[in-house]
Design an enzyme around this catalytic site. Structure first.
Site, PDB file in Angstrom:
ATOM      1  N   PRO A  85       0.807  -1.230   0.000  1.00 33.88           N
ATOM      2  CA  PRO A  85       0.000   0.000   0.000  1.00 33.88           C
ATOM      3  C   PRO A  85       0.835   1.273   0.000  1.00 33.88           C
ATOM      4  O   PRO A  85       1.767   1.420   0.795  1.00 33.88           O
ATOM      5  CB  PRO A  85      -0.802  -0.123   1.299  1.00 33.88           C
ATOM      6  N   CYS A  86       0.483   2.158  -0.923  1.00 30.05           N
ATOM      7  CA  CYS A  86       1.302   3.351  -1.128  1.00 30.05           C
ATOM      8  C   CYS A  86       0.732   4.596  -0.477  1.00 30.05           C
ATOM      9  O   CYS A  86       1.387   5.628  -0.456  1.00 30.05           O
ATOM     10  CB  CYS A  86       1.488   3.605  -2.627  1.00 30.05           C
TER      11      CYS A  86
END
Length: 360
Positions: A85-86
């Protein structure tokens, strides 16, 4: 050779799509032993497109890893991939990094690789991770991988548009190896662009030169901008945010997970019927139109299918997701969150076919 693979934070399966395409193109065997994805709608699209019957569906990786016996029971595999997840590192977020739980899921990767010890790891994240917290975040990631038994860690920024997709999308790819590779081994965009150029035409990945190559001539009216929303979409920002809005881009802006909300034309991609119908797209794209002229045009957003194509998923892949009832809103989100298939394909071609990392 059988490539045994575990895909984490799988989304709709961008890494897997790249590997399966690569294996078909170069007559290699492939086995996906499992995948993790917390989003139920993305999982529906994934399972509609891949044969997952004998694979471990890990679901929420945090819950899965809490019980170490789950990890121990996984089949052995050679390659772990994941676009972790960014949001925690993105320029658009609050940049909390490892103080944010979404950032901490990176450490679930470490737990898995400490137990299963795959030969190689390939991870993807936003470009901003290289500068987040003055570079400390990336240092923590690299050192954590080294401490977990992967002393050889490489990274570089790769732009989707360099790999036969008409989208500007800069992403960091991190490659880690348990064993030392050749002294002259390089993991950089220049080497991999050059490598991909040699097989670009024979590869079966989705390929296009400009956005015009993916735009349908006739689409449902629901994708067109209303007269009410046009001024907002075409505005050059707001009181606290200024940026020039342009439409009819030959190379698309980065697709976002929130594009269903229709941001301004400086953030999302919009196209006029005039552009789609014209004969010379390059000349048309150079023209400057006033806001008054633009507002008079028929303008539409990308369709979900076009968004999938810009990420390197073929029409068949999109149709399978549509047929099981995934909504436009979820399809936009899935495309925006996906890794670009061609970029992963090019990296893995370089590593597996050209360098031969899995030959021993």
């Amino acid at each position: 050779m059988v490539i045994k693979h575990l895909e984490l934070f799988a989304g709709i399966g961008g890494f897997r799509q790249a590997i399966e395409t690569l294996c078909r193109d170069f007559n290699m065997k492939f086995e996906n032993i499992g995948f993790s994805e917390i989003d139920s709608y993305a999982t529906k699209t994934y399972k509609a497109n891949f044969e997952t019957e004998n694979e471990v569906e890990m679901g929420d990786i945090v819950s899965f890893v809490q019980d170490r016996t789950n990890v121990q029971r996984l089949k052995d595999f050679d390659l772990l991939t994941g676009g972790f997840p960014c949001q925690s590192f993105s320029m658009m977020g609050k940049q909390k990094g490892f103080n944010d739980m979404r950032g901490n899921v990176f450490f679930q990767i470490l737990e898995i690789i400490k137990i299963k010890k795959p030969k190689y790891i390939l991870l993807e994240n936003v470009k901003n991770i290289t500068t987040h917290n003055k570079g400390e975040t990336l240092k923590i990631i690299i050192q954590s991988l080294k401490d977990a038994g992967y002393p050889y860690v490489y990274y570089d920024v790769f732009n989707t548009k360099e790999f036969a997709l008409a989208q500007t999308r800069n992403r960091v790819y991190i490659f880690a190896s348990r064993k030392k590779l050749a002294d002259n081994f390089k993991f950089d965009s220049y080497s991999i662009i050059h490598s991909f150029s040699k097989i670009r035409e024979i590869s079966t990945v989705v390929k296009h030169n400009t956005t015009y190559d993916v735009l349908d001539k006739n689409v449902n009216r629901k994708y067109y901008l209303s007269e009410l929303i046009k001024p907002t979409i075409l505005a050059d920002g707001s009181k606290n945010f200024k940026s020039k809005s342009k439409i009819d881009q030959l190379i698309a802006r980065p697709l976002t997970a929130t594009m269903a909300k229709m941001h301004r034309a400086c953030q999302d991609n919009y196209f006029s019927d005039d552009f789609i119908a014209c004969d010379n797209k390059e000349e048309y794209s150079k023209k400057e139109f006033s806001k008054d002229e633009l507002i008079k045009k028929e303008i539409r957003r990308l369709t979900p299918k076009e968004a999938f194509l810009l990420q390197g998923f073929d029409e068949k892949f999109f149709v399978k997701a549509r047929e099981i009832g995934v909504s436009d809103s979820q399809l936009y989100k899935q495309a925006g969150n996906a890794v670009s298939v061609n970029t992963v394909y090019a990296i893995l071609y370089y590593l597996i076919v050209e360098i031969g990392i899995l030959e021993d």
